[in-house]
Design a protein around this motif. Sequence first.
Motif, short mmCIF file in Angstrom:
data_model
loop_
_atom_site.label_atom_id
_atom_site.label_comp_id
_atom_site.label_asym_id
_atom_site.label_seq_id
_atom_site.Cartn_x
_atom_site.Cartn_y
_atom_site.Cartn_z
N ASP A 469 0.85 -1.19 0.00
CA ASP A 469 0.00 0.00 0.00
C ASP A 469 0.88 1.24 0.00
O ASP A 469 2.10 1.18 0.18
N ASP A 470 0.26 2.41 -0.21
CA ASP A 470 1.03 3.64 -0.34
C ASP A 470 1.77 4.00 0.95
O ASP A 470 2.85 4.61 0.92
N GLU A 471 1.20 3.64 2.09
CA GLU A 471 1.86 3.95 3.35
C GLU A 471 3.19 3.22 3.46
O GLU A 471 4.21 3.79 3.89
N THR A 472 3.20 1.96 3.05
CA THR A 472 4.45 1.20 3.08
C THR A 472 5.41 1.68 2.00
O THR A 472 6.62 1.77 2.22
N LEU A 473 4.89 2.01 0.82
CA LEU A 473 5.74 2.49 -0.26
C LEU A 473 6.41 3.82 0.10
O LEU A 473 7.54 4.09 -0.33
N ALA A 474 5.70 4.62 0.88
CA ALA A 474 6.28 5.93 1.24
C ALA A 474 7.56 5.78 2.03
O ALA A 474 8.44 6.66 2.01
N GLY A 475 7.71 4.69 2.75
CA GLY A 475 8.93 4.46 3.51
C GLY A 475 10.06 3.88 2.69
O GLY A 475 11.16 3.67 3.21
N HIS A 476 9.80 3.61 1.43
CA HIS A 476 10.83 3.04 0.56
C HIS A 476 11.62 4.18 -0.09
O HIS A 476 11.05 5.22 -0.46
N PRO A 477 12.94 4.03 -0.27
CA PRO A 477 13.72 5.12 -0.87
C PRO A 477 13.29 5.46 -2.30
O PRO A 477 13.47 6.59 -2.74
N VAL A 506 -0.94 -0.68 -9.31
CA VAL A 506 -0.13 0.44 -9.83
C VAL A 506 -1.01 1.65 -10.09
O VAL A 506 -0.66 2.79 -9.76
N ILE A 507 -2.17 1.42 -10.70
CA ILE A 507 -3.08 2.53 -11.01
C ILE A 507 -3.55 3.22 -9.74
O ILE A 507 -3.64 4.45 -9.67
N ALA A 508 -3.83 2.43 -8.70
CA ALA A 508 -4.35 3.01 -7.46
C ALA A 508 -3.29 3.71 -6.64
O ALA A 508 -3.62 4.51 -5.75
N SER A 509 -2.02 3.45 -6.91
CA SER A 509 -0.96 4.04 -6.10
C SER A 509 -0.75 5.51 -6.44
O SER A 509 -0.76 5.91 -7.62
#
Length: 599
Positions: A469-477, A506-509
């Motif tokens: 989800d976007d919350e987890t992706l936000a913590g990725h460099p 991908v579309i929802a991110s």
Amino acid sequence: MSEALPGEALRTVIGALCSPAAGPGGGFDAQGERWREKALQEALPALLARTSARRLRAQLLLHADEKTLAALAVDGTVTTGDVPAILRHRKVWPGLVAALARHGGQVDAAIELLPRLSDHEVEHVVRDWDPDRFARKADAVPVPPVPQKLFDAVLEACLTPLAAYLLHPEPEDGWESMSTHGHDWSLELGGRDGWAMLARCPERWQELVAHPVFGAAVQHLLLDRAETQAREDAQLLTATSIDSQGLATEPGAALSEDLLRACLPALCLPELAELPNPQITARRTLHHIASRVRANSRVAILAGEQLRAVADELVARGRLLDGSEWQLDDHEFHRRHLRLVEDLALLSANPDHLAAACDHLARMAPPVVVSPAPSPRRTRVLSSIDPDHDRPARLLERHFEHHRVQALATLATNPYTPRGAVTGALTRLHPAEVAWIAERSKGPDWLRTAAAAVAPPEETHPGVVRLLDDETLAGHPDPAAVLQSWLDSPAAKDDGLSRSEIYRAVIASAHHTPEHLRQIPAAELLTGNGPADVLTLLLERCGRSSERWKALAAAMTFGQDEEKVPLGQLLDSLDDSTSVDASLSGRRRERDGTGRSNL
């Protein structure tokens, strides 16, 4: 109709009741016609009972429907002498044959009408012998049983199509596709009504399997359906019984050992041995034999040597394990080979064939395993019913991608399968498949031990595309790089549901870029509520060019059988409307020439 009506008036009354009602001016009288029809139907039984003249009876019979005629035949008002008049305007139907046969003196005449019925109608003569059986009151006069002579005639008529096919088993149109999915070979080749009749007379099975004409057909039908029908009937009884606790979960054997032995000559379908195109017919024959063994495991004990010999012969004759026509991207080819491997695991005792089957499994395209993006509701529901829902083995099973490894585990249960061939195939499986064997397989202990030895560490989860989800992706460099890795994974190239799941993630991110969207099929973005970025891309490409907008509208014909064109490729093609027309023509030529989908 009044009994006081003199016989001299019958001709006049019948003529009036059978003539259309006319109005005062000679035109059609709708209300009068309704009254006339009602009066005719009410008077019809009495008029037929008092009329013996053939012409007058034929005039009355013309105005009766099938239900009325059958009821009058049951009463004896309509007899076999009226059949020629009825057949001048109607085809024979099962209800008429059954009604006429209610009277002993008309059974032979009723049997003579059976050839005039369609093949699928003959069995209905017995099935619908009592059409009012569900509405009949308890104190009503019981219906007489079906005359034995009529029952035998219907039984023979229903067995004849299969018996004829067994004498001349040439492949008919649709036979190959039928055999791919059918489990009851004899039913699909004209024996469905034959089995319906056989099921009504189990006390005669021992006699019928030795019949000089229909014996082979009866043997095939009993092998295909007897045990299966017994289980289905027991399950239905258990499901519909108020007190199902005392009922047996497994029914007794439908075929005694003597009867089963009498059916063994038909077990391996000898009639199909000389059919052309052995690569297809041998595989189909092997599958049908295996289906019979699965339905009745006792035949493996009674005819084990015969089954093993026939399995070896079919593999050799059809070159079923040749592998020269291997098609990695053909899903139907893979399904056929999975069935072949499962059938060999059940029937074969040839170590070379079983080792080749292991190699075939290892060569198949690996599964795609996708872990969906976390969702609070889905996580809460799945965690309550399946705490291990996100483990690789469970993901594999939940997406129905475990059939290859399941077939390997089945092969491992065959004592003639070389263990080295199984363990060698383990090293070529997807990591999630190895985990499935270690966690979920019901195979032998040595197989689970071998799988545990080659399984990767659980925390690494290799081969699993985990959507975030976007919350987890936000913590990725680099969130965009993560999205690109999803699009580059084999799962995004697969034709299954996993591909759409990746596209939707991908579309929802919020981290997707225009470059990500250009890689996604246009049908995924333009046929639903796509992101605003798509509109921006369309505006940038088409701008104020009416030709480009027209070309875009023409290109948006996304057929289910067409190749999924990425959005970027579609937009680039809008530079030249001619190229769009050529692309559309090429896509339409892939259809059947009429614009209709091949699906």
